[in-house]
Design a protein around this motif. Structure first.
Motif, PDB file in Angstrom:
ATOM      1  N   GLY A 108      -1.963  32.205  30.195  1.00 49.65           N
ATOM      2  CA  GLY A 108      -2.072  33.616  30.547  1.00 49.65           C
ATOM      3  C   GLY A 108      -0.914  34.398  29.961  1.00 49.65           C
ATOM      4  O   GLY A 108       0.229  33.924  29.986  1.00 49.65           O
ATOM      5  N   PHE A 109      -1.193  35.597  29.436  1.00 51.70           N
ATOM      6  CA  PHE A 109      -0.141  36.408  28.820  1.00 51.70           C
ATOM      7  C   PHE A 109      -0.202  37.811  29.405  1.00 51.70           C
ATOM      8  O   PHE A 109      -1.219  38.500  29.295  1.00 51.70           O
ATOM      9  N   ILE A 110       0.910  38.244  30.010  1.00 46.76           N
ATOM     10  CA  ILE A 110       0.999  39.569  30.629  1.00 46.76           C
ATOM     11  C   ILE A 110       2.006  40.410  29.852  1.00 46.76           C
ATOM     12  O   ILE A 110       3.190  40.059  29.767  1.00 46.76           O
ATOM     13  N   GLY A 111       1.532  41.517  29.275  1.00 49.64           N
ATOM     14  CA  GLY A 111       2.393  42.406  28.496  1.00 49.64           C
ATOM     15  C   GLY A 111       2.082  42.314  27.023  1.00 49.64           C
ATOM     16  O   GLY A 111       2.604  41.440  26.330  1.00 49.64           O
ATOM     17  N   LEU A 112       1.228  43.210  26.538  1.00 50.87           N
ATOM     18  CA  LEU A 112       0.744  43.144  25.157  1.00 50.87           C
ATOM     19  C   LEU A 112       1.346  44.249  24.297  1.00 50.87           C
ATOM     20  O   LEU A 112       0.675  44.824  23.445  1.00 50.87           O
ATOM     21  N   GLY A 113       2.626  44.520  24.502  1.00 47.71           N
ATOM     22  CA  GLY A 113       3.310  45.556  23.738  1.00 47.71           C
ATOM     23  C   GLY A 113       3.662  45.095  22.338  1.00 47.71           C
ATOM     24  O   GLY A 113       3.050  44.166  21.793  1.00 47.71           O
ATOM     25  N   ASN A 114       4.674  45.727  21.740  1.00 50.34           N
ATOM     26  CA  ASN A 114       5.013  45.452  20.348  1.00 50.34           C
ATOM     27  C   ASN A 114       5.306  43.980  20.092  1.00 50.34           C
ATOM     28  O   ASN A 114       4.874  43.416  19.082  1.00 50.34           O
ATOM     29  N   VAL A 115       6.056  43.345  20.985  1.00 52.02           N
ATOM     30  CA  VAL A 115       6.387  41.930  20.817  1.00 52.02           C
ATOM     31  C   VAL A 115       5.348  41.046  21.497  1.00 52.02           C
ATOM     32  O   VAL A 115       4.835  40.095  20.901  1.00 52.02           O
TER      33      VAL A 115
ATOM     34  N   VAL B 208      10.897  29.127  33.341  1.00 55.80           N
ATOM     35  CA  VAL B 208      11.683  29.036  32.115  1.00 55.80           C
ATOM     36  C   VAL B 208      11.941  30.450  31.617  1.00 55.80           C
ATOM     37  O   VAL B 208      11.009  31.250  31.518  1.00 55.80           O
ATOM     38  N   ASP B 209      13.208  30.779  31.320  1.00 54.84           N
ATOM     39  CA  ASP B 209      13.451  32.055  30.635  1.00 54.84           C
ATOM     40  C   ASP B 209      13.517  31.759  29.139  1.00 54.84           C
ATOM     41  O   ASP B 209      14.257  30.895  28.692  1.00 54.84           O
ATOM     42  N   CYS B 210      12.675  32.449  28.379  1.00 54.34           N
ATOM     43  CA  CYS B 210      12.579  32.131  26.940  1.00 54.34           C
ATOM     44  C   CYS B 210      12.370  33.393  26.113  1.00 54.34           C
ATOM     45  O   CYS B 210      11.295  33.589  25.531  1.00 54.34           O
ATOM     46  N   PRO B 211      13.381  34.248  26.033  1.00 49.24           N
ATOM     47  CA  PRO B 211      13.284  35.449  25.200  1.00 49.24           C
ATOM     48  C   PRO B 211      13.253  35.098  23.721  1.00 49.24           C
ATOM     49  O   PRO B 211      13.634  33.993  23.313  1.00 49.24           O
ATOM     50  N   VAL B 212      12.799  36.054  22.920  1.00 48.53           N
ATOM     51  CA  VAL B 212      12.661  35.840  21.479  1.00 48.53           C
ATOM     52  C   VAL B 212      13.655  36.711  20.718  1.00 48.53           C
ATOM     53  O   VAL B 212      14.168  37.695  21.236  1.00 48.53           O
ATOM     54  N   SER B 213      13.904  36.321  19.469  1.00 49.48           N
ATOM     55  CA  SER B 213      14.823  37.087  18.629  1.00 49.48           C
ATOM     56  C   SER B 213      14.379  36.981  17.177  1.00 49.48           C
ATOM     57  O   SER B 213      13.986  35.911  16.721  1.00 49.48           O
TER      58      SER B 213
ATOM     59  N   GLY C 283       4.497  34.170  13.784  1.00 47.41           N
ATOM     60  CA  GLY C 283       4.870  32.912  14.417  1.00 47.41           C
ATOM     61  C   GLY C 283       6.187  32.352  13.910  1.00 47.41           C
ATOM     62  O   GLY C 283       6.494  31.180  14.150  1.00 47.41           O
ATOM     63  N   ASN C 284       6.982  33.176  13.221  1.00 42.84           N
ATOM     64  CA  ASN C 284       8.244  32.712  12.642  1.00 42.84           C
ATOM     65  C   ASN C 284       9.465  33.198  13.405  1.00 42.84           C
ATOM     66  O   ASN C 284      10.592  33.051  12.918  1.00 42.84           O
ATOM     67  N   ILE C 285       9.257  33.778  14.569  1.00 41.55           N
ATOM     68  CA  ILE C 285      10.370  34.292  15.362  1.00 41.55           C
ATOM     69  C   ILE C 285      11.132  33.131  15.998  1.00 41.55           C
ATOM     70  O   ILE C 285      10.614  32.005  16.107  1.00 41.55           O
ATOM     71  N   SER C 286      12.370  33.375  16.410  1.00 42.69           N
ATOM     72  CA  SER C 286      13.161  32.363  17.117  1.00 42.69           C
ATOM     73  C   SER C 286      13.002  32.547  18.625  1.00 42.69           C
ATOM     74  O   SER C 286      12.818  33.667  19.108  1.00 42.69           O
ATOM     75  N   ILE C 287      13.071  31.446  19.354  1.00 44.02           N
ATOM     76  CA  ILE C 287      12.899  31.476  20.800  1.00 44.02           C
ATOM     77  C   ILE C 287      14.031  30.699  21.457  1.00 44.02           C
ATOM     78  O   ILE C 287      14.328  29.568  21.062  1.00 44.02           O
ATOM     79  N   PHE C 288      14.666  31.317  22.452  1.00 38.01           N
ATOM     80  CA  PHE C 288      15.643  30.637  23.301  1.00 38.01           C
ATOM     81  C   PHE C 288      14.929  30.192  24.575  1.00 38.01           C
ATOM     82  O   PHE C 288      14.080  30.928  25.091  1.00 38.01           O
ATOM     83  N   ALA C 289      15.294  29.035  25.103  1.00 40.21           N
ATOM     84  CA  ALA C 289      14.659  28.561  26.340  1.00 40.21           C
ATOM     85  C   ALA C 289      15.706  28.021  27.299  1.00 40.21           C
ATOM     86  O   ALA C 289      16.430  27.076  26.969  1.00 40.21           O
TER      87      ALA C 289
ATOM     88  N   MET D 204       4.316  29.740  19.187  1.00 37.85           N
ATOM     89  CA  MET D 204       4.665  31.155  19.072  1.00 37.85           C
ATOM     90  C   MET D 204       5.842  31.409  18.145  1.00 37.85           C
ATOM     91  O   MET D 204       5.973  32.496  17.587  1.00 37.85           O
ATOM     92  N   GLY D 205       6.742  30.439  17.997  1.00 36.21           N
ATOM     93  CA  GLY D 205       7.950  30.648  17.218  1.00 36.21           C
ATOM     94  C   GLY D 205       8.265  29.474  16.322  1.00 36.21           C
ATOM     95  O   GLY D 205       7.708  28.386  16.477  1.00 36.21           O
ATOM     96  N   ARG D 206       9.197  29.693  15.381  1.00 44.26           N
ATOM     97  CA  ARG D 206       9.566  28.624  14.453  1.00 44.26           C
ATOM     98  C   ARG D 206      10.782  27.851  14.956  1.00 44.26           C
ATOM     99  O   ARG D 206      10.744  26.640  15.076  1.00 44.26           O
TER     100      ARG D 206
END
Length: 321
Positions: free
Chosen positions: A4-11, A116-121, A130-136, A153-155
């Protein structure tokens, strides 16, 4: 497995798109019905509420604009916590306050689910490929469980340590990005006033010790004139404000951070909350009576790297395990 994905904004919309593109079963929720309709056309299921989505999904992902919005989506009567299943996983991909993450995580864990907190950068253009970085941030066992989804979702995926550590690192990196943007605004405006060729200036900075990721991306849309990086002044103010608040909680006597907060707040007051963030350079352009432009630069950034399988970034000599 239902995601499930909540929040379909720019990111969020780009990240959810990567899940769909790679064949996962996805259910979405957003306040914008048009966005949900677009995802439905691509094969996603649509939920009537966060609670409905959580009750149907094994993994619940939130990617929302502020800590307040996230808290509401999680804790409302029809929110995620009301519907989340035991043994489910909540992935918080917003840029938010680590203290709030940990507070809400306790409620998620009380329902028998993992948090899990996993923001992207890396920018919206890299989120879309799908080449973004993800912290977890989480226990290692939880990280191993969610790694296949994160690498979809990320590389580059980094296990940052315990819950909350990823959000701390995210606001640090966003703060650095914002400082670089202000410094580039001064540097590029100075080059314009000094009569330098702006295309030569761009390449000289890129080839020098003054180069940065921000220069290679945001300077291009500044010099194009679009200033469109799919990120706005209100979001930068939120991010640098979060960094300043967390630093103050730790008793850090920072000097640049309060100034950065004030500059972006001034930009909001002058140009509006939804002005593109690279247009912070307008404060200097207006003061100097110039327009900082080059030739042949793109109006938006496009990730020209092919999508590649994601992987965990191994950290040599880390101290936590």
């Amino acid at each position: 497995m239902q995601v499930g994905f909540i929040g379909l904004g720019n990111v969020g919309g780009q990240l959810a798109g990567s899940l769909l593109r790679n064949g996962l079963d996805v259910m979405v929720r957003d306040l914008d019905d048009a966005l949900m309709a677009t995802f439905k056309e691509k094969g996603a299921l649509v939920a009537g509420s966060p609670k409905e989505l959580a009750a149907a999904c094994d993994v619940v992902i939130t990617c929302l604009p502020s800590p307040a919005v996230c808290s509401h989506v999680m804790e409302a009567d029809d929110g995620v916590i009301a519907g989340i299943k035991a043994d489910a996983v909540w992935l918080e991909m917003s840029t938010t306050d680590e203290a709030e993450i940990r507070r809400i995580a306790e409620k998620v864990q009380a329902k028998g689910a993992l948090a899990v907190d996993c923001p992207v950068s890396g920018g919206c253009h890299r989120a879309g490929t799908g080449n973004i970085s993800i912290f977890a941030g989480c226990e290692r066992s939880a990280f191993d469980k969610v790694l296949p989804i994160l690498t979809t979702m990320g590389r580059r995926v980094i296990h940052t340590g315990p819950l909350g550590s990823a959000s701390k690192l995210k606001i640090i990196t966003n703060y650095l990005c914002s400082v670089h943007l202000l410094a580039l605004s001064e540097a590029l405006t100075s080059a314009q006033v000094m009569g330098l060729d702006m295309n030569v200036t761009y390449e000289a900075i890129k080839a020098s010790s003054g180069n940065s990721f921000v220069h290679e991306t945001e300077s291009q849309v500044i010099l194009n004139g679009s200033r469109d990086i799919s990120f706005t002044l209100d979001l930068v103010s939120k991010d640098v404000g979060l960094f300043d608040e967390v630093a103050k909680r730790h008793g850090l006597p920072l000097e640049l951070a309060p100034l950065v907060v004030d500059i972006f707040k001034d930009g909001q007051a002058r140009y509006g909350d939804r002005e593109f963030s690279p247009n912070i350079i307008r404060r200097l352009e207006d003061a100097c009576g110039v327009k900082v432009l080059g030739k042949g630069f793109p109006a938006q950034m496009v990730d020209d790297e092919p999508e590649e399988p994601g992987y965990e970034v191994k950290i040599p000599f880390r101290s936590d395990y």
